[in-house]
Design an enzyme around this catalytic site. Structure first.
Site, PDB file in Angstrom:
ATOM      1  N   ASP A 261      42.270  47.479  39.403  1.00  0.00           N
ATOM      2  CA  ASP A 261      41.672  47.054  38.039  1.00  0.00           C
ATOM      3  C   ASP A 261      41.620  48.473  37.463  1.00  0.00           C
ATOM      4  OD1 ASP A 261      40.533  45.991  35.632  1.00  0.00           O
ATOM      5  OD2 ASP A 261      38.515  45.902  36.713  1.00  0.00           O
TER       6      ASP A 261
ATOM      7  N   ASP B   2      45.113  44.292  32.872  1.00  0.00           N
ATOM      8  CA  ASP B   2      44.401  45.134  33.476  1.00  0.00           C
ATOM      9  C   ASP B   2      44.330  45.123  34.892  1.00  0.00           C
ATOM     10  OD1 ASP B   2      42.388  43.396  33.095  1.00  0.00           O
ATOM     11  OD2 ASP B   2      41.158  45.250  32.481  1.00  0.00           O
ATOM     12  N   GLU B   3      44.500  43.829  35.614  1.00  0.00           N
ATOM     13  CA  GLU B   3      44.423  43.577  36.864  1.00  0.00           C
ATOM     14  C   GLU B   3      45.472  43.158  37.719  1.00  0.00           C
ATOM     15  OE1 GLU B   3      40.064  41.917  37.606  1.00  0.00           O
ATOM     16  OE2 GLU B   3      40.822  40.888  35.834  1.00  0.00           O
TER      17      GLU B   3
END
Length: 447
Positions: free
Chosen positions: A31, A126-127
């Site tokens: 992340d 974002d992960e």
């Protein structure tokens, strides 16, 4: 002392780490920390170590905060106008959402993460979940290698959580973020069981993946306040009270994988292109221009995803805070055949709101939603239903041109504007699109 197994004691369960410690396959959740803010800092080192916020569309509300901004007490979702006056005194710097930059850096980051994994599931911008293998020490080294590579090649800081299940990987990632001594990597296999139990007993149940505020309140009402409480709950009983998803979460907390890799994530069932306006649109001609742009943007997305749409919903809305009467027109229609043709979609969208649109009403947002999607080429189509523009791949061509020359470089009909209309999204504090626009490339000067 007799060994008390789960069969001997129904209230006992294996710890998160012990549940699969002898195995070699693990799941990592990588992340990017404060993603929007971190993207802004990549090309502007002056933002490092200072409070930074990123604002929503039209610079409305705070949607991302650096740790320094959080320390100032700036709430997520706070309207910018409420804190703008104090920002200078705080040393707080604001940036408009730069989605072109964020999207491009996300794509680079996900591609780099995937190099380390046997499989990858991109979970959000974002992960990413990664499939790793090795001994606990080797997995720890892989997590550190991912962090190092991300910092070197993208400039983005990440944390890595490694565990037997997705839910525990999310939990481990949270632990890594909140414990600087871990240097950004938390492998639950290397943590003592008592340590894991202690952390779970201190983290609210809403701190686990999939448990939001309303569901958390329902759990609190039956005495489940922490992650440890949820892990100890009877999974069968909790399934009856809540859902199968709750049962899976409990089993995942016990180290039993229940949430599979979502290979179908790219197979979207709907596609939405919706924006709010910086200034209200009050005329039908103005709304026609909006719908032309939005329908063609949706067509480009369809072409990139190699999909066709059979149904369309067109909608608009006035602000609920405006003093005039509210208006929220919405029209759903079936297309003659599955299509990604920008001309067909534009004609449908432009004509859809003619009836319910109220001339003079200050519309604050609008959108186009495409549903009943199917893969292009999945079913043969009769030539009579395939438009000449679709045969020539006009949607893909529009995407290629706008990718290279910018969003306003080409368009069909009313969407072929040479400059942004006055209703387009306001981004007064936007940083340059360093990686996607030639004329906005960063300039480096040698000292």
């Amino acid at each position: 002392m007799a060994d008390r197994t789960p069969r001997d004691n129904p209230g006992h369960h294996p710890s998160a780490a012990a549940a699969g410690r002898t195995g070699t396959s693990r799941i990592a959740l990588v992340d990017v920390n404060s993603f929007y803010v971190s993207c802004e800092r990549v090309f502007d080192p002056r933002l490092a170590g200072v409070p930074v916020v990123v604002l929503s569309n039209n610079d409305g509300c705070v949607v991302a905060r650096s740790n320094e901004a959080k320390a100032l007490g700036v709430p997520l979702g706070e309207p910018w106008f409420k804190i703008a006056a104090q920002a200078r005194g705080w040393g707080l710097i604001q940036r408009s959402s730069n989605y072109e930059l964020y999207g491009d850096l996300s794509a680079r980051a996900m591609e780099l993460m995937g190099r380390f994994a046997a499989w990858q599931e991109v979970y959000s911008i974002d992960e990413s979940f990664l499939g790793l293998s090795g001994s606990p020490r080797e997995l720890q080294e892989q997590g550190t290698a991912i962090r190092t590579a991300m910092a070197l090649h993208t400039g983005l800081p990440v944390c890595v959580g490694i565990a037997p299940t997705k839910t525990l990987a999310k939990f481990a990632n949270r632990v890594a973020k909140q414990n600087p001594a871990m240097a950004g990597v938390c492998n639950l296999d290397l943590m003592p069981d008592a340590h894991i139990d202690h952390i779970m007993s201190r983290v609210p149940v809403t701190g686990i993946w999939g448990i939001a505020g309303r569901l958390g309140k329902r759990l609190n009402a039956i005495g489940v306040f922490t992650i440890a409480d949820l892990r100890a709950a009877d999974p069968v009983l909790m399934r009856r009270k809540f859902s199968v998803l709750m049962q899976r979460t409990i089993l995942e907390l016990r180290g039993i994988p229940c949430i599979e890799l979502e290979t179908e994530r790219a197979d979207k069932r709907q596609m939405i292109f919706s924006r709010s306006f910086s200034t209200p649109v009050t005329t039908l001609e103005g709304m026609h221009q909006v719908m032309s742009l939005y329908a063609q943007s949706a067509a480009i997305r369809l072409s990139r995803a190699n999909q066709l749409a059979k149904s369309m919903t067109v909608f608009a809305g006035t602000s609920p805070f405006h003093h005039t009467a509210s208006s929220f027109p919405s029209v759903a229609l079936r297309l003659a055949a599955p299509t990604a043709d920008p001309l067909v979609l534009t004609r449908a969208a432009v004509g859809a709101l003619d009836g319910p649109f109220i001339e003079g009403a200050p519309y604050a947002r609008a959108g186009v939603m495409l549903t009943d999607l199917s893969p292009a080429g999945y079913q043969p189509q009769f030539d009579a239903f395939v438009s000449v523009h679709e045969r020539r791949n006009i949607g893909a061509l529009l995407g290629q041109v706008t990718d290279r020359y910018g969003a306003t470089s080409i368009g069909l009909g009313r969407a072929g504007i040479s400059a942004p209309a006055d209703w387009t999204m306001s981004r007064r504090y936007s940083s340059p699109r360093y990686t996607t626009e030639w004329d906005e490339l960063a300039i480096v000067r040698a000292g």
